[in-house]
Design an enzyme around this catalytic site. Structure first.
Site, PDB file in Angstrom:
ATOM      1  N   ASP A  75       0.822  -1.214   0.000  1.00 44.31           N
ATOM      2  CA  ASP A  75       0.000   0.000   0.000  1.00 44.31           C
ATOM      3  C   ASP A  75       0.853   1.260   0.000  1.00 44.31           C
ATOM      4  O   ASP A  75       0.371   2.344   0.310  1.00 44.31           O
ATOM      5  CB  ASP A  75      -0.946  -0.001   1.211  1.00 44.31           C
ATOM      6  CG  ASP A  75      -0.186   0.029   2.524  1.00 44.31           C
ATOM      7  OD1 ASP A  75       1.063   0.006   2.493  1.00 44.31           O
ATOM      8  OD2 ASP A  75      -0.828   0.080   3.587  1.00 44.31           O
ATOM      9  N   CYS A  78       4.743  -0.067   2.768  1.00 42.92           N
ATOM     10  CA  CYS A  78       5.307  -1.377   3.107  1.00 42.92           C
ATOM     11  C   CYS A  78       6.714  -1.281   3.687  1.00 42.92           C
ATOM     12  O   CYS A  78       7.038  -2.015   4.616  1.00 42.92           O
ATOM     13  CB  CYS A  78       5.257  -2.316   1.914  1.00 42.92           C
ATOM     14  SG  CYS A  78       5.953  -1.600   0.427  1.00 42.92           S
ATOM     15  N   HIS A 254       7.999  -2.803  -3.939  1.00 43.20           N
ATOM     16  CA  HIS A 254       7.453  -3.456  -2.742  1.00 43.20           C
ATOM     17  C   HIS A 254       8.522  -4.084  -1.842  1.00 43.20           C
ATOM     18  O   HIS A 254       9.523  -4.603  -2.315  1.00 43.20           O
ATOM     19  CB  HIS A 254       6.451  -4.534  -3.162  1.00 43.20           C
ATOM     20  CG  HIS A 254       5.776  -5.142  -1.986  1.00 43.20           C
ATOM     21  ND1 HIS A 254       5.012  -4.398  -1.112  1.00 43.20           N
ATOM     22  CD2 HIS A 254       5.792  -6.402  -1.486  1.00 43.20           C
ATOM     23  CE1 HIS A 254       4.580  -5.191  -0.144  1.00 43.20           C
ATOM     24  NE2 HIS A 254       5.043  -6.403  -0.341  1.00 43.20           N
TER      25      HIS A 254
END
Lengths: 261, 180
Positions: A75, A78, A254
């Site tokens: 989101d 992270c 990510h």
């Protein structure tokens, strides 16, 4: 632009459509992935890349160094969430580190206020951060479960993320002369912090990691799993030259948590 | 401590402190939200930026919608003028920015303010941070008004006002010009 009602309509719909789609994607992510997941075997990562030769080799190599992975919700928060979780988790087993970190965390609030952050809004985030940190200092056998639950409750988890974002921002602004060289474009460090560090859900880059790991004196090793040439997921340590306490896996935009063998 | 309040209200939970039941989760956020808004209101009543006055009675009745009166700063194009701002807070505040619009009879004529009261200011949407506050938004708006060199509406005012959503946060703003 005067008479065409149709144009007005399409202009409106475009905005609405983009934002509606954005909300749908957010909702899908929210419903399917926990903020911080359970510990999984590294083989679950291998299973993701069976048909990709480059990644397969790198994951294979990774599996010789790490036994587990813990996924986080992608989101934009992270890195911060993974950092806090992995570090607090390590403190559960290292009480002497917990005590010294507790003091660093208490002091950090004063430092941020002296840098000009408003005490007023800072306090709530600091208080909740300390509350969650205190769980990592507990001796009870279920302390880990409690920590895990706190990190999956937005009312605690996002407050921790905000506080870490402010700490990173504070570090960048304190050493603005140094960090200025790493900023692209003609933004000042302060502008960069207001636009890329302090807002929630804004993704993290090297500069965020350097700032936060320096601010809290916590060594982070990031393993980069990407298409770059090499047969292993290259490691970068932040701040440079420190012994890593926590390990993160980076895949384009990510971060997840890794557990060494 | 207020954050523990919810636990006492729900004594039957198996894992009292951090049980992830929806009920407790909602309560936790609501407790923090209420605490934060009360704190902000108190601070704005006690120590408002110059020319800013919050309708405290109204806000105390409904913490999620505030009316704020703002005077144009002296020696600026808006000196002597008075404006009204409305702040609406969603249950996700402070993670979501407040919805801020000019309301009432006098909407400032400014290149970033539409005639329906919507304001084009990056901290109200994408550059919002939970560390900002009503106070800092008021200061940004005062500064935006004070630096104005020519009183005029945004060039796309007519188009925007006809087509926009009621909620300015639903507009995908382009913050292309910081110089006015």
């Amino acid at each position: 632009m005067g008479d065409s009602g149709g144009e007005f309509e399409s202009g409106k719909n475009q905005d609405d459509l983009i934002m509606q789609r954005q909300r749908e994607i957010e909702k899908e992510i929210n419903e399917s992935i926990m903020l911080v997941g359970d510990k999984e075997s590294l083989s679950t990562l291998e299973a993701e890349y069976l048909s990709d030769e480059i990644y397969k080799l790198k994951v294979k190599d990774l599996a010789t160094k790490y036994k587990n992975i813990r996924r986080t919700r992608p989101d934009g928060n992270c890195f911060f969430r993974a950092f806090a979780y992995a570090y607090f988790e390590s403190l559960l087993d290292h009480k002497e580190d917990y005590n010294s970190f507790y003091n660093i965390a208490v002091e950090s609030k004063k430092k941020l206020i002296s840098l000009g952050f408003p005490q007023f809004t800072l306090e709530d985030f600091h208080d909740t951060f300390m509350e969650v940190l205190a769980i990592a200092g507990k001796e009870e056998p279920n302390a880990h479960d409690e920590l895990h639950a706190a990190f999956n409750n937005q009312g605690y988890s996002n407050y921790v993320v905000v506080y870490l974002r402010l700490l990173a921002s504070g570090q960048l602004q304190q050493d603005a002369d140094f960090y200025q060289h790493f900023i692209e474009g003609d933004r000042t460090i302060t502008e960069f912090c207001h636009q890329e560090v302090e807002p929630m859900f804004r993704e993290s880059d090297h500069i965020h990691i350097i700032a936060l790991s320096t601010a809290l004196n916590v060594g982070v090793r990031v393993r980069y799993l990407d298409r770059g040439e090499s047969t292993e997921a290259i490691a970068h340590d932040f701040p440079e030259g420190t012994q890593p306490t926590i390990h993160l896996l980076y895949r384009p935009s990510h971060y997840d948590i890794l557990y060494p063998i | 401590m207020p954050t523990y309040l919810t636990i006492y209200l729900l004594p039957t939970l198996a894992e009292p402190l951090f049980h992830c039941s929806t009920k407790l989760y909602v309560n936790q956020l609501r407790v923090l939200l209420t605490k934060r808004l009360q704190k902000e209101l108190l601070s704005l009543i006690k120590d408002p930026p110059p020319g800013v006055l919050v309708d405290s009675e109204k806000a105390e009745q409904n913490l999620s919608i505030w009316t704020i009166y703002m005077k144009g700063a002296d020696e600026t194009l808006f000196a002597g003028e008075e404006f009204q701002l409305q702040f609406k807070f969603s249950p996700k505040y402070p993670f979501d920015s407040p919805e801020v619009t000019f309301i009432g009879p006098n909407i400032p004529v400014h290149p970033h303010v539409y005639s329906n009261g919507h304001i084009c200011l990056s901290i109200l949407t994408e550059d919002w941070s939970p560390a900002l506050s009503v106070q800092s938004v008021c200061l940004s708006i005062i500064s935006m008004l004070s630096s104005c060199k020519e009183k005029k509406r945004p060039s796309d005012n007519a188009f925007y006002v006809k087509t926009c959503s009621k909620n300015p946060k639903k507009t995908k703003w382009w913050y292309h010009d910081d110089t006015v």
